[in-house]
Motif scaffolding. Structure first.
Motif, PDB file in Angstrom:
ATOM      1  N   THR A  35      -2.738   3.741  -3.357  1.00 32.02           N
ATOM      2  CA  THR A  35      -2.715   2.715  -4.115  1.00 32.02           C
ATOM      3  C   THR A  35      -2.479   1.583  -3.324  1.00 32.02           C
ATOM      4  O   THR A  35      -1.582   1.111  -2.763  1.00 32.02           O
ATOM      5  N   VAL A  36      -3.311   0.448  -3.706  1.00 32.49           N
ATOM      6  CA  VAL A  36      -3.131  -1.017  -3.280  1.00 32.49           C
ATOM      7  C   VAL A  36      -2.517  -1.805  -4.568  1.00 32.49           C
ATOM      8  O   VAL A  36      -3.283  -1.958  -5.447  1.00 32.49           O
ATOM      9  N   ILE A  37      -1.393  -2.440  -4.395  1.00 34.73           N
ATOM     10  CA  ILE A  37      -0.754  -3.111  -5.387  1.00 34.73           C
ATOM     11  C   ILE A  37      -0.721  -4.675  -4.919  1.00 34.73           C
ATOM     12  O   ILE A  37      -0.110  -5.025  -3.816  1.00 34.73           O
ATOM     13  N   GLU A  38      -1.504  -5.472  -5.648  1.00 34.90           N
ATOM     14  CA  GLU A  38      -1.730  -6.826  -5.127  1.00 34.90           C
ATOM     15  C   GLU A  38      -0.675  -7.952  -5.582  1.00 34.90           C
ATOM     16  O   GLU A  38       0.313  -7.340  -6.222  1.00 34.90           O
ATOM     17  N   ALA A  39      -0.678  -9.144  -4.966  1.00 32.69           N
ATOM     18  CA  ALA A  39       0.453  -9.945  -5.415  1.00 32.69           C
ATOM     19  C   ALA A  39       0.585 -10.231  -6.687  1.00 32.69           C
ATOM     20  O   ALA A  39       1.644 -10.444  -7.198  1.00 32.69           O
ATOM     21  N   ASP A  40      -0.686 -10.186  -7.764  1.00 32.67           N
ATOM     22  CA  ASP A  40      -0.606 -10.466  -9.165  1.00 32.67           C
ATOM     23  C   ASP A  40      -0.181  -9.420  -9.805  1.00 32.67           C
ATOM     24  O   ASP A  40      -0.277  -9.279 -11.121  1.00 32.67           O
ATOM     25  N   GLY A  41       0.233  -8.210  -9.337  1.00 33.19           N
ATOM     26  CA  GLY A  41       0.480  -6.968  -9.722  1.00 33.19           C
ATOM     27  C   GLY A  41      -0.623  -6.005  -9.915  1.00 33.19           C
ATOM     28  O   GLY A  41      -0.509  -4.833 -10.791  1.00 33.19           O
ATOM     29  N   GLU A  42      -1.825  -6.373  -9.995  1.00 32.87           N
ATOM     30  CA  GLU A  42      -3.139  -5.511  -9.929  1.00 32.87           C
ATOM     31  C   GLU A  42      -2.996  -4.319  -9.016  1.00 32.87           C
ATOM     32  O   GLU A  42      -2.463  -4.254  -7.872  1.00 32.87           O
ATOM     33  N   ARG A  43      -3.308  -3.113  -9.642  1.00 33.12           N
ATOM     34  CA  ARG A  43      -3.058  -1.850  -9.009  1.00 33.12           C
ATOM     35  C   ARG A  43      -4.285  -1.437  -8.866  1.00 33.12           C
ATOM     36  O   ARG A  43      -5.107  -0.979  -9.780  1.00 33.12           O
ATOM     37  N   ARG A  44      -4.989  -0.866  -7.608  1.00 32.12           N
ATOM     38  CA  ARG A  44      -6.226  -0.087  -7.319  1.00 32.12           C
ATOM     39  C   ARG A  44      -6.049   1.117  -6.352  1.00 32.12           C
ATOM     40  O   ARG A  44      -5.251   1.121  -5.377  1.00 32.12           O
ATOM     41  N   THR A  45      -6.420   2.142  -7.210  1.00 29.86           N
ATOM     42  CA  THR A  45      -6.240   3.474  -6.556  1.00 29.86           C
ATOM     43  C   THR A  45      -7.596   3.999  -5.876  1.00 29.86           C
ATOM     44  O   THR A  45      -8.556   4.077  -6.841  1.00 29.86           O
ATOM     45  N   VAL A  97       0.939  -1.130   0.149  1.00 29.69           N
ATOM     46  CA  VAL A  97       0.080   0.113   0.091  1.00 29.69           C
ATOM     47  C   VAL A  97       0.892   1.263   0.042  1.00 29.69           C
ATOM     48  O   VAL A  97       1.760   1.587   0.926  1.00 29.69           O
ATOM     49  N   ASP A  98       0.797   2.078  -0.962  1.00 36.25           N
ATOM     50  CA  ASP A  98       1.400   3.426  -1.069  1.00 36.25           C
ATOM     51  C   ASP A  98       0.470   4.551  -0.881  1.00 36.25           C
ATOM     52  O   ASP A  98      -0.635   4.392  -1.418  1.00 36.25           O
ATOM     53  N   VAL A  99       0.874   5.366   0.018  1.00 36.46           N
ATOM     54  CA  VAL A  99      -0.111   6.537   0.146  1.00 36.46           C
ATOM     55  C   VAL A  99       0.778   7.992  -0.260  1.00 36.46           C
ATOM     56  O   VAL A  99       1.921   8.149   0.154  1.00 36.46           O
ATOM     57  N   ARG A 100       0.110   8.662  -1.261  1.00 35.19           N
ATOM     58  CA  ARG A 100       0.955   9.777  -1.709  1.00 35.19           C
ATOM     59  C   ARG A 100      -0.033  11.025  -1.428  1.00 35.19           C
ATOM     60  O   ARG A 100      -1.310  11.091  -1.199  1.00 35.19           O
ATOM     61  N   TYR A 112       4.098   7.655   2.581  1.00 39.89           N
ATOM     62  CA  TYR A 112       4.024   6.467   3.450  1.00 39.89           C
ATOM     63  C   TYR A 112       3.648   5.302   2.517  1.00 39.89           C
ATOM     64  O   TYR A 112       3.283   5.137   1.482  1.00 39.89           O
ATOM     65  N   SER A 113       4.709   3.940   2.895  1.00 45.06           N
ATOM     66  CA  SER A 113       4.492   2.540   2.117  1.00 45.06           C
ATOM     67  C   SER A 113       4.627   1.600   3.215  1.00 45.06           C
ATOM     68  O   SER A 113       5.380   1.636   3.879  1.00 45.06           O
ATOM     69  N   THR A 114       3.530   0.488   2.977  1.00 44.84           N
ATOM     70  CA  THR A 114       3.853  -0.461   4.116  1.00 44.84           C
ATOM     71  C   THR A 114       3.426  -1.780   3.163  1.00 44.84           C
ATOM     72  O   THR A 114       2.570  -1.674   2.007  1.00 44.84           O
ATOM     73  N   VAL A 115       3.371  -2.688   3.812  1.00 46.90           N
ATOM     74  CA  VAL A 115       3.010  -4.169   3.140  1.00 46.90           C
ATOM     75  C   VAL A 115       1.843  -4.635   4.412  1.00 46.90           C
ATOM     76  O   VAL A 115       1.954  -4.688   5.341  1.00 46.90           O
ATOM     77  N   VAL A 116       0.654  -5.045   3.750  1.00 52.79           N
ATOM     78  CA  VAL A 116      -0.537  -5.437   4.694  1.00 52.79           C
ATOM     79  C   VAL A 116      -1.032  -6.967   4.024  1.00 52.79           C
ATOM     80  O   VAL A 116      -0.700  -7.344   2.994  1.00 52.79           O
ATOM     81  N   PRO A 117      -1.290  -7.815   5.017  1.00 54.96           N
ATOM     82  CA  PRO A 117      -2.127  -9.085   4.739  1.00 54.96           C
ATOM     83  C   PRO A 117      -3.236  -8.897   3.965  1.00 54.96           C
ATOM     84  O   PRO A 117      -4.065  -7.825   3.952  1.00 54.96           O
TER      85      PRO A 117
END
Length: 790
Positions: free
Chosen positions: A297-307, A261-264, A271-276
């Protein structure tokens, strides 16, 4: 054996603390027949009192609890109101002796309750410490260097594609002479491509006599009514710790997999972190500007990006605290090859009445001017209202515009509360960051208005329910709306939760998702959890266990099944709070050869005059150092969390309240069994930027359980007193001649009486080594008749 010790202590307590209203005469023969040494008559006739020495007692001052303090008592059992008692009781300093406090405040009443282990003080108002105008009571100075780190790593292999991510948020700095120097950096590596982003570097010092703070370097200009600016310059502003504290932003969402998860804000990664997988909540995110939206921005394990965007209005009502801010500097990091003009910002907020305050501010830059005013009200109990109006003019494009906003936070009875926010701007309004670069093609896509609504409902039957809705409309008519609902309820031992998020209108790339869970405790520290999640990929059902191996180690194991494909996925992890760092490792398997690994480490390194000490928590701008005289592995409870002493007996106090009170206490249960701490609690009052140092003295004790006989092999009589070389009572003889000695080091020479009332001296031999895990040692002693030293 525990029962014997308990009986011993109970007997001593009963004998020593039997309370009488006045001096009483005892019948020696009656005492002897009841198993009590007649020599105790003089002692017992003087009413209840503490024995001479230091005792851990609960302190009360004017009816208020002040925690546990190690208090000293003289031979008559009188309390010594020394520095330890004054600090714990928040009493004024009167000198280093024991009697000065009573001399200065003779009205003081002291109630000693040895049977309850309590001391109660009733003192006049002038004897209590108050926050002085010059803040002279606060500790100042000290020097130390620090490095805060937060490292996250994530590796995913999904459908044959591999992704690697590594990030490190670091903060290096020095505290010296109440100056705070900090430099923040963010390192990231995505698929081996590394970038290093320098966030800011500044120096800061508080001048408490003026209740103001000076900042120099790469700073964020503060303004109570206008969006601030990232500049290289200087700022003079009110000290926040002497007003109201400001917390960071909070962001909520749902991740489909183990995700990043990236926060801009304003295009800058903050801010950037990893969440389960599942719902996540990020708290206390440091903001560049509390009046600008966050882009998540949520970047999933398969590379999908959701903002998705979190509106500034949805972050909650932020009423500015009383104070001022004046700053000047050159704009930096504006992006898009923009010019970087000089900026002057000024603003203030002051009360008009107990329930009303007014705010105003202005911002002047090359080619840009803005001003604004705000009114903050509490019109009735449970209500907070803020209205803002801003005007801006951009010289180069000759754009003029207005922006207005209104926020209401209302408590609707005992169970309901609501947040309402609305804002609108004209097409010509520009923020400073927008005016620094040309955007003619983006005029119509800019936001025209935004609204946010939040409701919270709490009831014992229905549980806790909260819902938020936000919407924006651009000048070209495009709308985007987002909604989120959170619910929680406890049914006996079962905890139920549900989280839903929806993209109601527009194409924000968020996606809709619903997550539900039920948690049931299976035993001490172990919880079973069942989950259900519905999103764009379908429905997934899961179950898992979360628990604790010990007080510092947690584990999690779970499995999940996709209803439409029947595919199983697994995930697990371990979190460990060590003396030096917070560690977390995790693994997730998504089926068909897809899996991922994650790891994280968080903490701080402190460099000081005595060496290097590690902390499992990042350090704030005011922190301290503690020493426990070479005793390792002892838990220290601090405002920033529990820490543990290293092999040299040192620990870092990671977070102290600037210009406030911070309580620090030794968890006595974590001490080695043969160690007693002299003063196990302290209250620190530190100025911002100070590095106070405290030392807790310790004493190595040796507790003994003796089986005592006289020279004829007879057991001593139950109730016979045992005294030290000065004739002071130490303990009593129990059944079968058992004697419990609290500290053989403090009382190496012990005396008692034989069956025929002859004075005798206890003699015994102890092994050279001490078992630090045993509370007491057992041995045999002989009471030999000889001339008493007393």
């Amino acid at each position: 054996m525990k029962a014997l010790i308990g009986s011993t202590l109970s007997a001593v307590t009963l004998a020593l603390y039997t309370q009488t209203a006045s001096a009483t005469s005892f019948d020696s023969e009656t005492l002897r027949l009841r198993g009590i040494d007649p020599d105790l008559a003089a002692y017992l006739s003087q009413t209840a009192r503490f024995t001479e020495g230091v005792h851990a007692v609960r302190l009360w001052v004017n009816g208020q609890p002040r925690g546990v303090v190690h208090a000293a008592f003289d031979t008559a059992g009188a309390l010594c109101i020394d520095q330890a008692v004054r600090d714990a009781g928040d009493l004024v300093d009167t000198g280093s002796g024991c009697g000065e406090f009573i001399e200065q405040f003779p009205q003081t009443l002291i109630e000693l309750l040895p049977q309850a282990g309590e001391v109660r003080l009733l003192v006049p108002a002038p004897a209590l410490r108050t926050a002085s105008a010059d803040h002279s009571a606060f500790t100042r100075g000290g020097a130390a260097g620090l490095l805060n780190y937060d490292v996250q790593g994530l590796y995913n292999q999904f459908d044959g594609q591999r992704s690697r991510f590594l990030s490190a948020n670091t903060e290096a700095g020095v505290n010296a002479g109440d100056w705070i120097l900090r430099s923040r950096q963010f390192y990231s590596s995505v698929q081996g491509k590394a970038t290093l982003q320098h966030m800011e570097a500044y120096a800061q010092r508080t001048f408490s006599e003026r209740q103001a703070m000076l900042q120099l370097g790469q700073i964020n200009l503060s303004n109570p009514v206008l969006a601030g600016a990232r500049v290289t310059g200087a700022q003079w502003m009110s000290e926040p710790a002497l007003g109201a504290s400001v917390s960071g932003a909070q962001v909520q969402g749902i991740a489909a997999t183990q995700a990043r998860v990236d926060v801009r804000q304003g295009g800058v990664l903050i801010y950037s972190t990893v969440v389960p997988a599942g719902p996540f909540e990020l708290s206390n995110i440091p903001q560049l500007d509390r009046r600008r939206d966050l882009e998540v921005t949520v970047i999933e394990a398969d590379g999908e990006r959701r903002t998705f965007t979190v509106l500034a209005a949805a972050l909650g009502l932020d009423l500015p605290a009383r104070g001022f801010a004046l700053g000047i500097g050159q704009l930096r990091d504006s992006g898009r090859n923009a010019r970087e003009p000089w900026v002057l910002s000024a603003g203030a907020s002051y009360p008009l009445a107990p329930a009303a305050s007014v705010s105003g501010g202005a911002l002047v830059a090359q080619g840009y001017n803005a001003g604004g005013a705000g009114l903050n009200l509490e019109p009735w109990p449970g209500s907070r209202v803020q209205g803002l109006m801003q005007a801006a003019h951009t010289s180069e494009s000759d754009d003029r515009g207005l922006q207005g906003s209104f926020s209401l936070n209302q408590q609707l009875g005992d169970r309901w509360s609501a947040l309402l926010s609305a804002g609108r701007q004209t097409v010509g309004y520009r923020e400073l960051i927008d005016s620094a670069w040309h955007q003619p093609g983006e005029r119509s896509s800019r936001l025209r208005d935004q609204y946010a609504l939040g409701l919270t409902w709490t009831h014992p039957w229905t549980g806790s329910l909260s819902a938020t809705w936000s919407t924006t409309t651009a000048f070209d008519g495009q709308r985007a709306s987002r909604a989120q609902v959170n619910w929680g309820r406890r049914l006996g031992p079962v905890s139920l939760t549900a989280t839903g998020q929806w993209q109601v209108a527009g194409d924000g790339g968020l996606g809709n998702a619903l997550y539900m869970s039920a948690s049931l405790p299976l035993g001490e520290g172990v919880n079973w959890r069942s989950t259900a999640r519905r999103d764009a990929t379908g429905v997934r059902l899961g179950s898992g266990v979360q628990g604790r191996w010990d007080e510092r180690t947690q584990y999690r194991v779970a499995a999940e099944r996709a209803s439409h494909t029947g595919e199983l996925s697994y995930n697990g992890g371990i979190s460990r709070l060590t003396q030096a760092s917070q560690l977390d490792v995790g693994y997730a398997s998504y089926g068909r050869g897809s899996h991922g690994y994650s790891g994280a480490a968080r903490g701080a390194v402190v460099l000081h005059e005595d060496g290097v000490t590690l902390s499992p928590y990042p350090l704030q701008d005011t922190f301290g150092l503690l020493t426990l005289e070479n005793v390792a592995g002892v838990q220290i409870d601090t405002p920033g969390g529990s820490v543990w002493t290293d092999r040299k007996g040192r620990a870092v106090l990671p977070q102290l309240a600037p210009f406030g009170r911070s309580n620090v206490q030794v968890a006595t249960a974590s001490l080695p069994r043969n160690v007693d701490v002299h003063q196990g609690a302290a209250t620190l009052q530190a100025a911002r930027g100070a590095v106070p140092r405290i030392t807790f003295g310790v004493e190595v004790t040796r507790r003994l359980l003796l089986q005592v006989q006289d020279e004829a092999g007879r057991r001593l009589n139950r109730g016979t007193g045992v005294t030290d070389a000065q004739g002071q009572l130490v303990t009593l003889v129990q059944e079968d001649g058992a004697v419990f000695v609290p500290n053989a080091h403090a009382n190496p020479h012990l005396w008692s009486r034989t069956v025929d009332e002859q004075p005798c001296r206890l003699q015994f031999q102890l092994p050279a080594s001490v078992d630090t895990n045993a509370y007491y040692e057992q041995t045999v002693a002989q009471c030999r008749v000889e001339e008493s030293e007393s």
